[in-house]
Write a protein that holds these residues in place. Sequence first.
Motif, PDB file in Angstrom:
ATOM      1  N   TRP A 103     101.433  88.860  19.279  1.00  0.00           N
ATOM      2  CA  TRP A 103     100.649  88.951  18.021  1.00  0.00           C
ATOM      3  C   TRP A 103     102.024  89.261  16.835  1.00  0.00           C
ATOM      4  CZ3 TRP A 103      96.135  88.788  15.335  1.00  0.00           C
ATOM      5  CH2 TRP A 103      96.218  89.364  13.772  1.00  0.00           C
ATOM      6  N   THR A 104     101.829  88.739  15.523  1.00  0.00           N
ATOM      7  CA  THR A 104     102.896  89.272  14.630  1.00  0.00           C
ATOM      8  C   THR A 104     102.035  89.950  13.444  1.00  0.00           C
ATOM      9  OG1 THR A 104     103.953  86.845  14.681  1.00  0.00           O
ATOM     10  CG2 THR A 104     104.313  88.179  12.488  1.00  0.00           C
ATOM     11  N   ASP A 105     102.615  91.196  13.448  1.00  0.00           N
ATOM     12  CA  ASP A 105     101.835  92.114  12.553  1.00  0.00           C
ATOM     13  C   ASP A 105     102.380  92.292  10.995  1.00  0.00           C
ATOM     14  OD1 ASP A 105     100.277  93.998  11.674  1.00  0.00           O
ATOM     15  OD2 ASP A 105     101.228  95.861  12.615  1.00  0.00           O
ATOM     16  N   THR A 106     101.519  91.372  10.330  1.00  0.00           N
ATOM     17  CA  THR A 106     101.978  90.970   9.079  1.00  0.00           C
ATOM     18  C   THR A 106     101.121  91.873   8.016  1.00  0.00           C
ATOM     19  OG1 THR A 106     100.104  89.308   8.910  1.00  0.00           O
ATOM     20  CG2 THR A 106     102.435  88.742   9.249  1.00  0.00           C
ATOM     21  N   GLY A 107     100.187  92.436   8.660  1.00  0.00           N
ATOM     22  CA  GLY A 107      99.100  93.436   7.604  1.00  0.00           C
ATOM     23  C   GLY A 107      98.424  92.607   6.895  1.00  0.00           C
ATOM     24  N   ARG A 121      99.915  91.617  -4.978  1.00  0.00           N
ATOM     25  CA  ARG A 121     100.859  90.601  -4.338  1.00  0.00           C
ATOM     26  C   ARG A 121     100.313  89.204  -4.282  1.00  0.00           C
ATOM     27  NH1 ARG A 121     101.288  90.596   1.367  1.00  0.00           N
ATOM     28  NH2 ARG A 121     103.609  90.727   1.307  1.00  0.00           N
ATOM     29  N   ALA A 122     100.976  88.197  -4.152  1.00  0.00           N
ATOM     30  CA  ALA A 122     100.515  86.939  -4.100  1.00  0.00           C
ATOM     31  C   ALA A 122     101.447  86.104  -2.916  1.00  0.00           C
ATOM     32  CB  ALA A 122     100.295  86.225  -5.441  1.00  0.00           C
ATOM     33  N   ARG A 123     100.835  85.267  -2.288  1.00  0.00           N
ATOM     34  CA  ARG A 123     101.657  84.205  -1.394  1.00  0.00           C
ATOM     35  C   ARG A 123     102.025  82.849  -2.156  1.00  0.00           C
ATOM     36  NH1 ARG A 123     102.243  82.854   4.154  1.00  0.00           N
ATOM     37  NH2 ARG A 123     103.934  81.366   4.265  1.00  0.00           N
ATOM     38  N   THR A 124     103.087  82.847  -2.386  1.00  0.00           N
ATOM     39  CA  THR A 124     103.621  81.455  -2.851  1.00  0.00           C
ATOM     40  C   THR A 124     104.094  80.291  -1.899  1.00  0.00           C
ATOM     41  OG1 THR A 124     105.828  81.990  -3.525  1.00  0.00           O
ATOM     42  CG2 THR A 124     104.176  82.759  -5.060  1.00  0.00           C
ATOM     43  N   LEU A 125     104.479  79.225  -2.491  1.00  0.00           N
ATOM     44  CA  LEU A 125     105.038  78.284  -1.433  1.00  0.00           C
ATOM     45  C   LEU A 125     106.405  78.848  -0.956  1.00  0.00           C
ATOM     46  CD1 LEU A 125     104.372  74.987  -3.673  1.00  0.00           C
ATOM     47  CD2 LEU A 125     103.146  75.961  -1.844  1.00  0.00           C
ATOM     48  N   HIS A 126     106.898  79.779  -1.482  1.00  0.00           N
ATOM     49  CA  HIS A 126     108.346  80.303  -0.928  1.00  0.00           C
ATOM     50  C   HIS A 126     108.273  81.680  -0.506  1.00  0.00           C
ATOM     51  CE1 HIS A 126     108.603  76.751  -3.607  1.00  0.00           C
ATOM     52  NE2 HIS A 126     108.177  77.424  -4.858  1.00  0.00           N
ATOM     53  N   GLY A 127     107.096  82.132  -0.304  1.00  0.00           N
ATOM     54  CA  GLY A 127     107.330  83.556   0.144  1.00  0.00           C
ATOM     55  C   GLY A 127     106.282  84.389  -0.682  1.00  0.00           C
ATOM     56  N   VAL A 128     106.455  85.710  -0.680  1.00  0.00           N
ATOM     57  CA  VAL A 128     105.425  86.471  -1.371  1.00  0.00           C
ATOM     58  C   VAL A 128     106.204  87.271  -2.688  1.00  0.00           C
ATOM     59  CG1 VAL A 128     104.244  89.048  -1.112  1.00  0.00           C
ATOM     60  CG2 VAL A 128     104.631  87.498   0.986  1.00  0.00           C
ATOM     61  N   SER A 129     105.431  87.285  -3.696  1.00  0.00           N
ATOM     62  CA  SER A 129     105.759  87.790  -5.068  1.00  0.00           C
ATOM     63  C   SER A 129     104.650  88.621  -5.394  1.00  0.00           C
ATOM     64  CB  SER A 129     106.356  86.485  -5.734  1.00  0.00           C
ATOM     65  OG  SER A 129     104.909  85.813  -6.226  1.00  0.00           O
ATOM     66  N   THR A 130     105.013  88.903  -6.742  1.00  0.00           N
ATOM     67  CA  THR A 130     103.979  89.715  -7.469  1.00  0.00           C
ATOM     68  C   THR A 130     103.051  88.788  -8.217  1.00  0.00           C
ATOM     69  OG1 THR A 130     105.304  89.969  -9.507  1.00  0.00           O
ATOM     70  CG2 THR A 130     105.535  91.691  -8.031  1.00  0.00           C
ATOM     71  N   PRO A 131     102.040  89.163  -8.635  1.00  0.00           N
ATOM     72  CA  PRO A 131     101.069  88.328  -9.295  1.00  0.00           C
ATOM     73  C   PRO A 131     101.558  87.712 -10.591  1.00  0.00           C
ATOM     74  CG  PRO A 131      99.727  90.120  -8.459  1.00  0.00           C
ATOM     75  CD  PRO A 131     101.031  90.403  -8.321  1.00  0.00           C
ATOM     76  N   LYS A 132     100.980  86.505 -11.043  1.00  0.00           N
ATOM     77  CA  LYS A 132     101.717  85.883 -12.066  1.00  0.00           C
ATOM     78  C   LYS A 132     101.781  86.834 -13.458  1.00  0.00           C
ATOM     79  CE  LYS A 132      99.639  82.026 -13.413  1.00  0.00           C
ATOM     80  NZ  LYS A 132      98.831  81.192 -14.042  1.00  0.00           N
ATOM     81  N   ALA A 178      94.696  85.773  -2.595  1.00  0.00           N
ATOM     82  CA  ALA A 178      93.881  85.678  -1.213  1.00  0.00           C
ATOM     83  C   ALA A 178      94.708  85.992  -0.002  1.00  0.00           C
ATOM     84  CB  ALA A 178      92.850  84.636  -1.235  1.00  0.00           C
ATOM     85  N   LEU A 179      95.640  84.852  -0.040  1.00  0.00           N
ATOM     86  CA  LEU A 179      96.714  84.705   1.173  1.00  0.00           C
ATOM     87  C   LEU A 179      97.780  85.964   1.391  1.00  0.00           C
ATOM     88  CD1 LEU A 179      97.083  80.940   1.057  1.00  0.00           C
ATOM     89  CD2 LEU A 179      95.434  82.143   2.588  1.00  0.00           C
ATOM     90  N   GLY A 180      98.098  86.431   0.273  1.00  0.00           N
ATOM     91  CA  GLY A 180      98.827  87.421   0.082  1.00  0.00           C
ATOM     92  C   GLY A 180      98.297  88.960   0.317  1.00  0.00           C
ATOM     93  N   LEU A 181      96.932  88.983   0.386  1.00  0.00           N
ATOM     94  CA  LEU A 181      96.199  90.361   0.317  1.00  0.00           C
ATOM     95  C   LEU A 181      96.536  90.903   1.610  1.00  0.00           C
ATOM     96  CD1 LEU A 181      94.069  92.250  -1.054  1.00  0.00           C
ATOM     97  CD2 LEU A 181      92.203  90.840   0.334  1.00  0.00           C
ATOM     98  N   GLN A 182      96.757  92.238   1.662  1.00  0.00           N
ATOM     99  CA  GLN A 182      96.799  92.961   2.897  1.00  0.00           C
ATOM    100  C   GLN A 182      95.588  94.133   2.988  1.00  0.00           C
ATOM    101  OE1 GLN A 182     101.175  94.369   2.274  1.00  0.00           O
ATOM    102  NE2 GLN A 182     101.548  93.242   4.027  1.00  0.00           N
ATOM    103  N   TRP A 183      95.409  94.568   4.290  1.00  0.00           N
ATOM    104  CA  TRP A 183      94.569  95.486   4.399  1.00  0.00           C
ATOM    105  C   TRP A 183      94.681  96.675   3.825  1.00  0.00           C
ATOM    106  CZ3 TRP A 183      89.963  93.844   6.020  1.00  0.00           C
ATOM    107  CH2 TRP A 183      89.781  92.936   6.847  1.00  0.00           C
ATOM    108  N   SER A 184      95.995  97.125   3.536  1.00  0.00           N
ATOM    109  CA  SER A 184      96.423  98.124   3.019  1.00  0.00           C
ATOM    110  C   SER A 184      95.760  98.112   1.323  1.00  0.00           C
ATOM    111  CB  SER A 184      97.703  98.635   3.071  1.00  0.00           C
ATOM    112  OG  SER A 184      98.604  97.422   2.345  1.00  0.00           O
ATOM    113  N   SER A 185      95.554  97.122   1.173  1.00  0.00           N
ATOM    114  CA  SER A 185      94.969  96.835  -0.449  1.00  0.00           C
ATOM    115  C   SER A 185      93.436  96.696  -0.404  1.00  0.00           C
ATOM    116  CB  SER A 185      95.693  95.952  -1.241  1.00  0.00           C
ATOM    117  OG  SER A 185      96.905  96.111  -1.205  1.00  0.00           O
ATOM    118  N   VAL A 186      92.862  96.950   0.688  1.00  0.00           N
ATOM    119  CA  VAL A 186      91.179  96.956   0.739  1.00  0.00           C
ATOM    120  C   VAL A 186      90.609  98.038   1.183  1.00  0.00           C
ATOM    121  CG1 VAL A 186      89.382  95.532   1.916  1.00  0.00           C
ATOM    122  CG2 VAL A 186      91.708  94.348   1.569  1.00  0.00           C
TER     123      VAL A 186
END
Length: 389
Positions: free
Chosen positions: A280-284, A233-244, A214-222
């Motif tokens: 504003w920080t554009d993270t998408g 993609r997924a947001r982990t404790l250390h940044g962004v990674s691919t799902p499990k 949920a925290l790694g979801l971008q509008w481009s994937s919606v």
Amino acid sequence: MRGSVRRWRNGWQWRVRTPEGRWISKSGYRLQSEADEALNKVLARMGEGRFVEPDRITVQAYIEDVWLPAVKNSVGASQYANYKVILERHIKKHIGDVRLQKLAEPQVIRMYRELEKTGHRYSTDDEPRGLSPKSVRHVHAMLHRALDDAVEWRYVPRNVAESKKTKPPKPKGQTDMVVWTAAELQDFLSGQSGDRLYPLWRFIAMTGVRRGEALGLQWSSVDLQAASVSIIRARTLHGVSTPKTERSRRSIELDPATVAILKNWRKAQLEERMRWGELWTDTGLVFTREDGKGYHPDGITGIFERLQRQHNDRLRKEAEEKKKAGAREEDCQPHLLPRIRLHDLRHTHATLLLASGINPKIVSERLGHASVAFTLTVYAHILPGQQKE
């Protein structure tokens, strides 16, 4: 190898020369026979290659300064960070100050028991909360590996986490899973309808995605027009990674109410962007702070915990006001929400779907599980009739 025993101060001392040519000694023996016996044991271990030199390093210092730097490049970033968390939250508190060579089985067992009672990060004196059996075993796995290496590196003669007595019991099924009923979920969501992050809680509850997804979801994937989201993609404790896993990369259909809520959320986010202007920080990202930056996973977990406490406090207060107004006793009993983890919203989603008769294959696909069999295994104890069907 040579060794000797001699009088030393008010007792006896043994001295021995190591295979590397260094002299080491230990004193404090009351009788010469005790020093002789200790010396013989040292010489025997040296002959077998099992001798370790006395060292005053503590468990914390060994793990922090020796072990973690040594294994950093051999484990993933996420695993390494988990090791650091386990050290900071659990090992340091319970056995960190213990000298590594003095660590014994009872101390390890006592740590596991304390973790089972009050090891949860949100545990308080008024509301003690323990770690799940699975989490306790994670602590054990790390300690066992660290001590295994300590044996190999000649810091200790044996691994005290090796014995059967120090191994925490295996989790019986999913005993740490707590889910809400449909009414409880509706009660919580209704109570948070005015909260800024209401769309996030609603999205997780109605899709069953993991916190990081949920925290790694971008509008481009919606795709709000098609009422679906792609989890890539997924947001982990250390940044962004691919799902499990590969199956975790999936498309999830959205219900109309969630689509409407996401549309309103996007509009509110654009208004925040206008207010912040160049700051504003554009993270998408879909779910962001007011300045556009993403949320830290642990921060979101903390917010969810706080909202549950506030929700139940509000129910208690309302019940107390009813009691003061003279309402019947049975009408003054608040239906408090069971305290759950944020991840349990995912379990709640799956449980409600299965209880509603949704095909387990569909549930498995929404959750991104490896197989339908795995899904049924995870939730069989909650829905005993589903496995039979």
